[in-house]
Design a protein around this motif. Structure first.
Motif, PDB file in Angstrom:
ATOM      1  N   SER A 188      53.979  13.098  10.230  1.00 55.97           N
ATOM      2  CA  SER A 188      52.768  13.494  10.953  1.00 55.97           C
ATOM      3  C   SER A 188      52.038  14.691  10.367  1.00 55.97           C
ATOM      4  O   SER A 188      50.875  14.908  10.688  1.00 55.97           O
ATOM      5  CB  SER A 188      53.083  13.737  12.426  1.00 55.97           C
ATOM      6  OG  SER A 188      53.958  14.818  12.531  1.00 55.97           O
ATOM      7  N   ASP A 196      58.405  16.913   7.908  1.00 57.18           N
ATOM      8  CA  ASP A 196      59.261  15.929   7.240  1.00 57.18           C
ATOM      9  C   ASP A 196      59.034  15.997   5.738  1.00 57.18           C
ATOM     10  O   ASP A 196      57.902  15.868   5.274  1.00 57.18           O
ATOM     11  CB  ASP A 196      58.920  14.517   7.731  1.00 57.18           C
ATOM     12  CG  ASP A 196      59.063  14.383   9.237  1.00 57.18           C
ATOM     13  OD1 ASP A 196      60.181  14.552   9.740  1.00 57.18           O
ATOM     14  OD2 ASP A 196      58.047  14.127   9.916  1.00 57.18           O
ATOM     15  N   ASP A 203      57.391  18.398  13.796  1.00 54.11           N
ATOM     16  CA  ASP A 203      58.340  18.868  12.781  1.00 54.11           C
ATOM     17  C   ASP A 203      57.733  18.626  11.384  1.00 54.11           C
ATOM     18  O   ASP A 203      56.679  17.997  11.255  1.00 54.11           O
ATOM     19  CB  ASP A 203      59.698  18.157  12.933  1.00 54.11           C
ATOM     20  CG  ASP A 203      59.593  16.659  12.700  1.00 54.11           C
ATOM     21  OD1 ASP A 203      58.465  16.135  12.567  1.00 54.11           O
ATOM     22  OD2 ASP A 203      60.640  16.001  12.634  1.00 54.11           O
TER      23      ASP A 203
HETATM   24 MG    MG Z   1      57.720  14.273  12.098  1.00 47.94          MG
END
Ligand code: MG
Ligand code: GTP
Length: 336
Positions: A62, A75, A73
């Motif tokens: 995202s 990634d 978060d």
């Molecule tokens: Mg994520």
């Protein structure tokens, strides 16, 4: 009763305001992008001290696909500079353990490797000016880089931020209902965005096309799967959409509350319906990954969780729909 109706009425307005608030306050800001860039540099420096081989880190998920918030978060993939490097699972786990040690040595917080999962990862957190960023590093998975690009392309279909707002809102709704965390037996954020795209492709006047069917189709093979999607055609349909984000959210709830989960597969790669029989899938929830066609994003859903997810769709729909109806009632009452 009139006061109660007015309260309910303002709730619908409140929902809209909450949506705008979300986007204004939680959509990934430029400042956050800078912080993520800083984190990537810190990770690179830490890993370079431990590993001798040439390597690179790539962000996905995202932070890159347009549906990210300032609370998402981070990634990140790790891969060796030499792409032909053999990727046996033992070697992946050893690399993940080495990265774990490197991050501990560089004083990242909450560093923990998970090597028993299907995809081994190292979790970490780091303090930045705006607070704390949590993230995880996994071993290179090229398909995820491609599905990040596909989601980004869908997200950028709207000139305004309607789709990004809707996606962020649905992820937030799922997390609040405790049905949006794959590590706890429910569905991942990624799965909810696939549900959203599927729904928008299947409205009576579709708001999204099927990018994998459009344009001059050619096969692009990655890890044995075709990752082609059309990324050069203009996207006309959205400008004609008269539905607001909250109306679309309601219809999304309605669509999946009534979805034929018993027979159908949710997928975004073809206009035609796809049945579980065609796939040979028997799980309660079947959500096909757009590229890895053997990957069912709903395969980990237990009967209990399935019932819970369905209840969340049905109950939320009832609650929000009642609010909307009441608002209509209040409006006509006030007009009278
Ligand atoms: Mg994520
Ligand atoms: P938030 O972090 O919640 O904002 O959303 P996200 O889109 O980053 O989702 P998440 O962290 O759950 O997943 C990160 C990325 O992993 C996705 O965007 C996909 O590119 C990729 N991915 C591919 N397959 C899967 C899968 O089965 N589960 C999950 N969780 N991610 C997958």
């Amino acid at each position: 009763d009139r006061i109660i109706c007015m309260l309910f009425g303002t709730c619908q307005t409140f929902l809209l305001e909450w949506l705008s608030f979300l986007v204004e306050n939680e959509k990934i800001s430029n400042a956050r992008h800078k912080e993520l860039h800083f984190v990537k540099t810190r990770l690179q420096d830490a890993i370079r001290k431990k590993l001798k081989n040439d390597f690179r880190l790539d962000a996905f998920g995202s932070s890159e696909n347009g549906f990210g918030s300032n609370k998402s978060d981070y990634d990140v993939f790790f891969r060796y500079g030499n792409d032909n490097y053999e990727r046996s699972s033992e070697m992946q786990i050893q690399t993940i353990i080495n990265i774990e040690q490197a991050l501990r040595a560089a004083r990242f917080s909450r560093v923990m490797s998970i090597t028993t999962a299907k995809v081994p990862i190292v979790k970490f957190a780091i303090r930045v000016e705006s607070g704390e960023i949590e993230g995880d590093i996994s071993y290179y998975n090229e398909l995820a880089l491609h599905n990040t690009q596909l989601l980004k392309r869908y997200c950028s279909w709207t000139k305004d931020e309607t789709l990004s707002k809707l996606g962020m809102f649905i992820k937030k709704w799922a997390k609040n209902c405790e049905i949006g965390d794959a590590s706890k037996g429910s569905l991942s954020s990624y799965a909810y965005i696939i549900l959203l795209i599927h729904f928008l492709q299947r409205l009576p006047d579709p708001l999204l096309p099927v990018l994998q069917e459009m344009g001059e189709k050619r096969t692009i093979q990655v890890d044995g799967w075709d990752v082609y999607f059309c990324d050069d055609e203009p996207m006309p349909s959205w400008s004609q959409c008269t539905l607001s984000v909250s109306e679309l959210f309601l219809q999304f709830l309605e669509y999946f509350a009534k979805f034929d989960w018993q027979n159908q597969v949710v997928q975004i790669r073809q206009t035609n319906k796809l049945t579980k029989i065609e796939k040979g899938w028997k799980k309660l929830m079947c959500i096909e990954d757009p590229f890895d066609l053997d990957h069912n994003l709903g395969s980990g859903i237990s009967p209990r969780m399935f019932a819970f997810i369905m209840k969340s769709f049905v109950t939320s729909r009832e609650v929000f729909f009642t609010l909307k109806e009441r608002e209509g009632f209040v409006r006509s009452n006030m007009a009278a």
